[in-house]
Design a protein around this motif. Structure first.
Motif, PDB file in Angstrom:
ATOM      1  N   THR A  82       3.191  -1.227  -4.301  1.00 42.04           N
ATOM      2  CA  THR A  82       2.555   0.079  -4.432  1.00 42.04           C
ATOM      3  C   THR A  82       1.083   0.058  -4.022  1.00 42.04           C
ATOM      4  OG1 THR A  82       2.263  -0.484  -6.768  1.00 42.04           O
ATOM      5  CG2 THR A  82       4.077   0.995  -6.223  1.00 42.04           C
ATOM      6  N   ALA A  83       0.603  -1.087  -3.552  1.00 46.54           N
ATOM      7  CA  ALA A  83      -0.740  -1.132  -2.944  1.00 46.54           C
ATOM      8  C   ALA A  83      -0.544  -1.479  -1.464  1.00 46.54           C
ATOM      9  CB  ALA A  83      -1.623  -2.153  -3.644  1.00 46.54           C
ATOM     10  N   GLY A  84      -1.612  -1.336  -0.682  1.00 46.35           N
ATOM     11  CA  GLY A  84      -1.517  -1.435   0.782  1.00 46.35           C
ATOM     12  C   GLY A  84      -0.665  -2.575   1.319  1.00 46.35           C
ATOM     13  N   VAL A  87       3.105  -2.451   0.495  1.00 48.38           N
ATOM     14  CA  VAL A  87       3.870  -1.518   1.322  1.00 48.38           C
ATOM     15  C   VAL A  87       4.109  -2.112   2.708  1.00 48.38           C
ATOM     16  CG1 VAL A  87       3.804   0.734   2.476  1.00 48.38           C
ATOM     17  CG2 VAL A  87       3.033   0.522   0.088  1.00 48.38           C
ATOM     18  N   LEU A  88       3.065  -2.656   3.313  1.00 51.99           N
ATOM     19  CA  LEU A  88       3.188  -3.114   4.704  1.00 51.99           C
ATOM     20  C   LEU A  88       3.964  -4.424   4.840  1.00 51.99           C
ATOM     21  CD1 LEU A  88      -0.210  -2.000   6.243  1.00 51.99           C
ATOM     22  CD2 LEU A  88       2.046  -0.932   6.432  1.00 51.99           C
ATOM     23  N   ARG A  90       6.469  -5.283   2.951  1.00 51.76           N
ATOM     24  CA  ARG A  90       7.871  -4.846   2.848  1.00 51.76           C
ATOM     25  C   ARG A  90       8.304  -4.188   4.157  1.00 51.76           C
ATOM     26  NH1 ARG A  90       8.106  -1.563  -2.129  1.00 51.76           N
ATOM     27  NH2 ARG A  90       7.036  -0.045  -0.827  1.00 51.76           N
ATOM     28  N   HIS A  91       7.442  -3.347   4.710  1.00 52.83           N
ATOM     29  CA  HIS A  91       7.774  -2.647   5.959  1.00 52.83           C
ATOM     30  C   HIS A  91       8.136  -3.619   7.074  1.00 52.83           C
ATOM     31  CE1 HIS A  91       7.628  -0.072   9.429  1.00 52.83           C
ATOM     32  NE2 HIS A  91       6.453  -0.484   9.821  1.00 52.83           N
ATOM     33  N   THR A 306      -3.549  -6.233   5.505  1.00 55.06           N
ATOM     34  CA  THR A 306      -2.829  -5.052   6.016  1.00 55.06           C
ATOM     35  C   THR A 306      -2.750  -5.050   7.540  1.00 55.06           C
ATOM     36  OG1 THR A 306      -4.898  -3.802   5.718  1.00 55.06           O
ATOM     37  CG2 THR A 306      -3.207  -3.527   4.040  1.00 55.06           C
ATOM     38  N   LEU A 310       0.652  -5.538   9.915  1.00 56.82           N
ATOM     39  CA  LEU A 310       0.950  -4.509  10.915  1.00 56.82           C
ATOM     40  C   LEU A 310       1.214  -5.119  12.293  1.00 56.82           C
ATOM     41  CD1 LEU A 310       0.895  -1.453  10.411  1.00 56.82           C
ATOM     42  CD2 LEU A 310      -1.474  -1.417  11.167  1.00 56.82           C
ATOM     43  N   PRO A 313       5.242  -7.302  13.833  1.00 56.15           N
ATOM     44  CA  PRO A 313       6.319  -6.918  14.761  1.00 56.15           C
ATOM     45  C   PRO A 313       5.920  -7.065  16.227  1.00 56.15           C
ATOM     46  CG  PRO A 313       6.058  -5.276  13.010  1.00 56.15           C
ATOM     47  CD  PRO A 313       4.894  -6.208  12.903  1.00 56.15           C
TER      48      PRO A 313
ATOM     49  N   LEU B  17      -4.687   3.848  -3.598  1.00 57.69           N
ATOM     50  CA  LEU B  17      -5.335   2.600  -4.019  1.00 57.69           C
ATOM     51  C   LEU B  17      -6.048   1.875  -2.894  1.00 57.69           C
ATOM     52  CD1 LEU B  17      -2.783   0.689  -6.297  1.00 57.69           C
ATOM     53  CD2 LEU B  17      -5.088   1.459  -6.881  1.00 57.69           C
ATOM     54  N   HIS B  91      14.812  -4.443  18.767  1.00 58.55           N
ATOM     55  CA  HIS B  91      13.807  -5.055  17.880  1.00 58.55           C
ATOM     56  C   HIS B  91      13.300  -4.059  16.831  1.00 58.55           C
ATOM     57  CE1 HIS B  91      10.314  -7.096  16.379  1.00 58.55           C
ATOM     58  NE2 HIS B  91       9.462  -6.411  17.085  1.00 58.55           N
ATOM     59  N   LEU B 314       4.464   1.120  14.003  1.00 62.29           N
ATOM     60  CA  LEU B 314       3.130   1.564  13.570  1.00 62.29           C
ATOM     61  C   LEU B 314       3.214   2.973  12.999  1.00 62.29           C
ATOM     62  CD1 LEU B 314       1.138   0.256  16.687  1.00 62.29           C
ATOM     63  CD2 LEU B 314       1.286  -0.827  14.423  1.00 62.29           C
ATOM     64  N   LYS B 320       4.886   5.300   5.591  1.00 58.30           N
ATOM     65  CA  LYS B 320       5.145   4.552   4.357  1.00 58.30           C
ATOM     66  C   LYS B 320       3.894   4.415   3.489  1.00 58.30           C
ATOM     67  CE  LYS B 320       9.190   2.057   5.957  1.00 58.30           C
ATOM     68  NZ  LYS B 320       9.796   0.727   6.247  1.00 58.30           N
ATOM     69  N   ILE B 321       2.741   4.233   4.133  1.00 62.92           N
ATOM     70  CA  ILE B 321       1.479   4.187   3.386  1.00 62.92           C
ATOM     71  C   ILE B 321       1.349   5.441   2.515  1.00 62.92           C
ATOM     72  CG2 ILE B 321      -1.021   4.535   3.762  1.00 62.92           C
ATOM     73  CD1 ILE B 321      -0.071   1.629   3.994  1.00 62.92           C
ATOM     74  N   GLU B 324       4.518   5.541  -0.114  1.00 68.06           N
ATOM     75  CA  GLU B 324       4.851   4.444  -1.035  1.00 68.06           C
ATOM     76  C   GLU B 324       3.675   3.861  -1.804  1.00 68.06           C
ATOM     77  OE1 GLU B 324       7.219   1.589   1.147  1.00 68.06           O
ATOM     78  OE2 GLU B 324       8.513   3.170   1.974  1.00 68.06           O
ATOM     79  N   MET B 325       2.433   4.090  -1.322  1.00 67.50           N
ATOM     80  CA  MET B 325       1.288   3.575  -2.082  1.00 67.50           C
ATOM     81  C   MET B 325       1.066   4.450  -3.310  1.00 67.50           C
ATOM     82  SD  MET B 325      -1.664   2.353   0.655  1.00 67.50           S
ATOM     83  CE  MET B 325      -2.894   1.975  -0.620  1.00 67.50           C
ATOM     84  N   ALA B 326       0.599   3.819  -4.380  1.00 63.79           N
ATOM     85  CA  ALA B 326       0.270   4.560  -5.592  1.00 63.79           C
ATOM     86  C   ALA B 326      -1.176   5.049  -5.522  1.00 63.79           C
ATOM     87  CB  ALA B 326       0.447   3.660  -6.807  1.00 63.79           C
TER      88      ALA B 326
END
Lengths: 344, 344
Positions: A82-84, A87-88, A90-91, A306, A310, A313, B17, B91, B314, B320-321, B324-326
């Motif tokens: 739930t912080a930057g 999230v990324l 997991r992405h 972050t 990013l 990929p 956050l 990909h 990207l 998602k940022i 999904e971020m709190a």
């Protein structure tokens, strides 16, 4: 780097179903990865983001717009996603490893590795950040964590930092290694106003005057004006490179760690990939000093890894191009007219 | 764009956050996507790359370093995942749709949609590329294909081109709309040598002199000096925008299609995201004319949608940022000292 693997990768890239060189930086990345891994067809199987967290005594000088307790409070949000960076990571499908190498408060959150060397650094405006032994110990933590992740299978490691106030020691490190004055190396961090910016500059200049770090001795620079998470990240870089695993740098703080690592072992630079150019202005000086060209220019200034996440990929794409595209002859597609190309 | 959704998204971004604005271009993208979709928390559920293929009579002038049959020969390799966009679409997890809108030879490969308007364009150095009716028909193909993909669930569409010789009509389109001379709009394409570059410039200048396209009539420009895949791509852009689905442009050829689409309907520009700055030099003029800032600068010049596919993660990251971020208050993390920030 493995020159033979690089030559082989380049030769294959030139035969793939595309005009030679037309995939630009992806091709450069593919060749670098072949050189790093020694594998002419490198593959990213397992990705990992390592975030090192530590606190900074220098926040007592009022150099940050964020309260120090955030370093501690945000850790569980990384792992909950739930912080930057949560999230990324997991992405992009990367494992996230969060390490307390020097948070001021005692840490006991599920999943956070506690490898605390000390509870925050000393105030660099008044004395050294830590002892030489502590700096070495924190580097050791980074080497151990990176080695453990490589053992688990990591073939690409992204670096991230968490530490309220850590642009200040990063600027001091940059000044120490390059000789640039604080006016050039200090930026707005979390976007502080002019009053705080001016204070940061004074504090960085004072930290250099008080501690007199020796640029020919990277461990001296790290111990006197660095940070515990910066030391840990320098260790991650050294540990990953020793295992021939490519390392994605994030922004200004991981860049400071890279300066220390490259100071200790200049060859590690070849194992580094600069994920992005930070909005923190002096980051460009850092990348120039390291000889790195960033992949992204996204005006990021959050840290945590972050930007490095990013870019994962993009690095994977480079490997897949090399491995999965067919050559003209494999595909039985008509060849280009070599006589019309610039290089022929 | 939906201003209310954008304001809501921006307000949430400012509470997440992180220091306000610290995720830079990801935040800008998130706000744009909220505006495009009308959803303050937009999500990319299904991604699609649409590649339009067509041939060009102008290759008879010797303007390309690649033989024309490659347009035909490479199509199965896209879908088998052994050519550039095939590898990159897989990909990033995007569906790949390949459409013959004007390939010179008859096409019957499994999976390739045959919507051929005519078998290649006329030679623009001697007359029009196609009739106005054919141009409209090819735009219609693009609108239909985009609409069908949106119906299947696509929430992000990347555009790609395949057509040997198609940088030449793209330069002619750019010259027609901007008034820039061929010296400014013609580049090396697949990296042709100086002799071919000079010939391309002459051919583009001649195509404008012979056809006299009317810049105030985008359909006239398209029919006289364009291409069938360029028309199809203009249709994809128009069709996606009509359904409020964001469109990722690729490089120089999809940029030419965007000039046509924006000429027909200026508001489509707000639905476009420029994935990268091509190595083809005049691409920067194109993006400036469209008012777009590219996400990547990777020296790509392959086309096929490779750069657009590369940028898809990207765009997903931006969504998602936001989603999904709190926020600081949700996470019960100490707030920033507003008085120390630049904006307060």
């Amino acid at each position: 780097l493995d020159r033979e693997a690089m030559a082989w990768a380049q030769a294959r890239l030139d035969q793939l179903l595309k005009p030679p060189g037309s995939l630009g930086r992806l091709e450069e990345l593919a060749v670098q990865l072949a050189g790093i891994t020694g594998d002419p067809l490198p593959a990213i199987k397992d990705k990992c983001v390592i975030v090192m967290a530590g606190d900074h005594g220098v926040v007592a000088e009022g150099v940050s717009a964020a309260p120090q307790e955030i370093t501690y409070q945000i850790l569980p949000h990384f792992l909950q996603g739930t912080a930057g960076i949560g999230v990324l990571a997991r992405h992009v499908g990367a494992r996230l490893v969060v390490v307390d190498v020097g948070v001021a408060r005692p840490v006991s959150f599920p999943g956070v590795l506690v490898r605390k060397v000390r509870a925050g650094t000393g105030n660099i405006a008044r004395g050294p950040a830590m002892s030489r032994e502590e700096a070495l110990q924190a580097i050791g933590v980074g080497i151990e964590v990176a080695t453990e992740e490589v053992r688990k299978g990591a073939s690409l490691i992204a670096t991230g930092d968490m530490g309220i106030g850590n642009t200040t020691p990063s600027s001091a490190i940059l000044s120490a290694f390059t000789g640039l004055p604080a006016e050039e190396t200090v930026g707005r961090g979390t976007l502080v106003n002019d009053t705080v910016l001016q204070k940061k500059r004074e504090v960085v200049a004072r930290s250099l005057a008080v501690n007199r770090p020796d640029p020919s001795d990277p461990l001296d620079v790290l111990a006197k004006v660095g940070g515990l998470e910066i030391a840990g990240l320098a260790g991650v870089i050294l540990g990953a490179a020793a295992h021939r695993v490519p390392v994605l740098l994030d922004g200004f703080i991981t860049g400071a760690a890279a300066l220390v690592a490259a100071g200790l072992c200049p060859r590690v630079r070849q194992f580094l990939i600069a994920s992005h150019l930070s909005q923190e202005k002096a980051h460009r000086h850092m990348l120039r000093h390291l000889g790195l060209r960033p992949l992204l220019d996204f005006d990021l200034r959050l840290g945590e890894g972050t930007g490095a996440a990013l870019a994962m990929p993009l690095v994977e794409a480079a490997c897949k191009i090399l491995k999965e595209m067919a050559t003209f002859s494999e595909a039985r597609v008509a060849a280009m007219h070599e006589d019309k190309l610039l290089r022929s």
